[in-house]
Structures are given as structure tokens and as C-alpha cells.
Design a protein around this motif. Structure first.
Motif, short mmCIF file in Angstrom:
data_model
loop_
_atom_site.label_atom_id
_atom_site.label_comp_id
_atom_site.label_asym_id
_atom_site.label_seq_id
_atom_site.Cartn_x
_atom_site.Cartn_y
_atom_site.Cartn_z
N SER A 102 0.60 -1.19 -0.05
CA SER A 102 0.02 -0.17 -0.13
C SER A 102 1.00 1.37 -0.05
CB SER A 102 -1.01 0.01 1.34
OG SER A 102 -1.54 1.32 1.19
N LEU A 103 1.94 1.35 0.83
CA LEU A 103 2.87 2.32 0.79
C LEU A 103 3.50 2.73 -0.41
CD1 LEU A 103 4.25 1.91 4.51
CD2 LEU A 103 2.76 3.74 3.83
N LYS A 104 3.84 1.50 -1.00
CA LYS A 104 4.57 1.48 -2.26
C LYS A 104 3.72 1.97 -3.40
CE LYS A 104 7.18 -1.08 -5.94
NZ LYS A 104 6.37 -0.58 -7.13
N SER A 105 2.43 1.73 -3.47
CA SER A 105 1.42 1.99 -4.51
C SER A 105 1.24 3.52 -4.45
CB SER A 105 0.25 1.47 -4.51
OG SER A 105 -0.64 1.33 -3.18
N ASP A 108 4.00 5.52 -5.58
CA ASP A 108 4.12 5.41 -6.89
C ASP A 108 2.85 6.39 -7.65
OD1 ASP A 108 6.02 3.40 -7.00
OD2 ASP A 108 4.89 1.79 -7.62
N ARG A 109 1.87 6.32 -6.94
CA ARG A 109 0.70 7.28 -7.38
C ARG A 109 1.02 8.81 -7.51
NH1 ARG A 109 -3.98 4.95 -4.86
NH2 ARG A 109 -2.19 4.14 -3.96
N GLN A 110 1.95 9.35 -6.39
CA GLN A 110 2.40 10.63 -6.03
C GLN A 110 3.29 10.83 -6.94
OE1 GLN A 110 1.09 12.64 -4.06
NE2 GLN A 110 2.75 14.35 -4.54
N LYS A 112 3.85 9.69 -9.98
CA LYS A 112 3.27 9.92 -11.21
C LYS A 112 2.50 11.27 -11.39
CE LYS A 112 2.72 4.94 -12.47
NZ LYS A 112 1.58 3.77 -12.67
N ARG A 113 1.83 11.40 -10.54
CA ARG A 113 1.07 12.82 -10.12
C ARG A 113 2.30 13.95 -10.32
NH1 ARG A 113 -1.23 12.53 -5.10
NH2 ARG A 113 -2.88 11.13 -6.08
N GLN A 114 3.32 13.66 -9.69
CA GLN A 114 4.30 14.66 -9.75
C GLN A 114 4.88 14.90 -10.99
OE1 GLN A 114 4.86 17.00 -7.04
NE2 GLN A 114 5.97 18.18 -8.77
N GLN A 115 4.99 13.89 -11.86
CA GLN A 115 5.54 13.80 -13.27
C GLN A 115 4.50 14.75 -13.95
OE1 GLN A 115 6.59 9.74 -14.19
NE2 GLN A 115 8.19 9.57 -13.04
N ARG A 116 3.25 14.46 -14.18
CA ARG A 116 2.33 14.87 -14.86
C ARG A 116 2.46 16.64 -14.53
NH1 ARG A 116 -1.21 10.54 -13.67
NH2 ARG A 116 -2.21 11.81 -11.76
N ILE A 117 2.31 16.93 -13.21
CA ILE A 117 2.51 18.26 -12.74
C ILE A 117 3.72 19.09 -13.71
CG2 ILE A 117 2.85 19.68 -11.17
CD1 ILE A 117 1.07 18.07 -9.29
N ASP A 118 5.01 18.30 -13.72
CA ASP A 118 6.26 18.76 -14.05
C ASP A 118 6.09 18.73 -15.60
OD1 ASP A 118 7.16 18.82 -11.64
OD2 ASP A 118 8.21 16.90 -11.73
N GLN A 119 5.52 17.98 -15.95
CA GLN A 119 5.26 17.84 -17.73
C GLN A 119 4.39 19.10 -17.91
OE1 GLN A 119 3.16 14.31 -19.25
NE2 GLN A 119 3.69 15.05 -21.47
#
Length: 140
Positions: A102-105, A108-110, A112-119
Motif C-alpha cells: 500500500s505504501l509503495k502504491s 508510485d501514484r504520488q 506519477k502525479r508529480q511527473q504529470r505536474i512537471d510535464q
């Protein structure tokens, strides 16, 4: 009275990948050993063996039928086997596998969210796409 006979279905000529890999004697042996020792194995050992079978070409759904174990359980064991060494050691020492996954998922979600924001900050493509969708909706 006339009896209507159904035509026999032809054999499938395109066998799936799991079926083809199951014909390999080494895979048959691994499946047999995994099925036999499933209850005696730990989470990490199951995951390692499942990864080995998948590397031979077995599918998760095919292994579900072969081992009589749910696909969710197979997926979870594979995720545990792919964890970093520190997390696997913690699970082997008695930490909760469910909590660790659960902590890993969440991480990972956070990420990916940060990557979308950066992009979006770099290109603005996401904002342009959302704005176009909103305009198209408002026009109709």
C-alpha cells in the motif's frame, strides 16, 4: 422426427502463449512443485517462483487455473517479489506485506502525479488539452 446434428467445432489452431509454454517439461515441473509446496512457502519464495514461470511465458490467468489460486493473489506475490531488497527483508522479518504494498502504491501514484505536474509546467500540453475539452463541451 428429424434430429439436427451440430457440426463439431474444429480444434483451435492458434494456441495461446501460456499453453505453448506449459508444454515445456521444465515449466511443468515448476508448476507441479509450486502447486505442491504452495502452503509451505513464504510470500517471497512464491513470488520468485511465479516470476520464473512468467519469464518462461506463462500468463497470470493461466497460472490462476493451474495453481487454483486467485489472480489477485498471484499479482500480489509478483509485486512482493519486485519490491526493493529492504522492503523484501522487512516482509521476511514479519512486516505486513499488505501495508508495504500500500505504501509503495501510494508513493508510485504520488510520483506519477508529480511527473504529470512537471510535464504540464514544462509544456502546457495538459492544460491546453483540458481547455480544448471544456470548450468543446460548452459549444455543444
Amino acid at each position: 422426427m428429424t434430429v439436427i446434428r451440430k457440426a463439431a467445432k474444429p480444434e483451435r489452431t492458434n494456441k495461446n502463449r501460456h499453453y505453448r509454454s506449459k508444454l515445456i517439461p521444465k515449466v511443468q515441473e515448476l508448476i507441479y512443485e509450486l502447486r505442491r509446496d504452495w502452503d509451505a512457502m513464504g510470500l517471497l519464495e512464491r513470488g520468485k517462483r511465479l516470476e520464473k514461470l512468467i519469464s518462461f511465458g506463462c500468463s497470470r490467468r493461466g497460472l490462476e487455473e493451474e495453481l487454483k489460486v486467485s489472480a489477485t493473489s498471484i499479482r500480489r506475490h509478483l509485486e512482493i517479489a519486485r519490491l526493493p531488497e529492504a522492503d523484501r527483508k522487512a516482509i521476511a522479518d514479519g512486516a505486513s506485506a499488505k501495508k508495504t504494498l500500500s505504501l509503495k502504491s501510494n508513493a508510485d501514484r504520488q510520483s506519477k502525479r508529480q511527473q504529470r505536474i512537471d510535464q504540464d509546467q514544462n509544456t502546457g500540453a495538459l492544460s491546453d488539452e483540458i481547455a480544448a475539452t471544456i470548450l468543446e463541451f460548452c459549444r455543444t
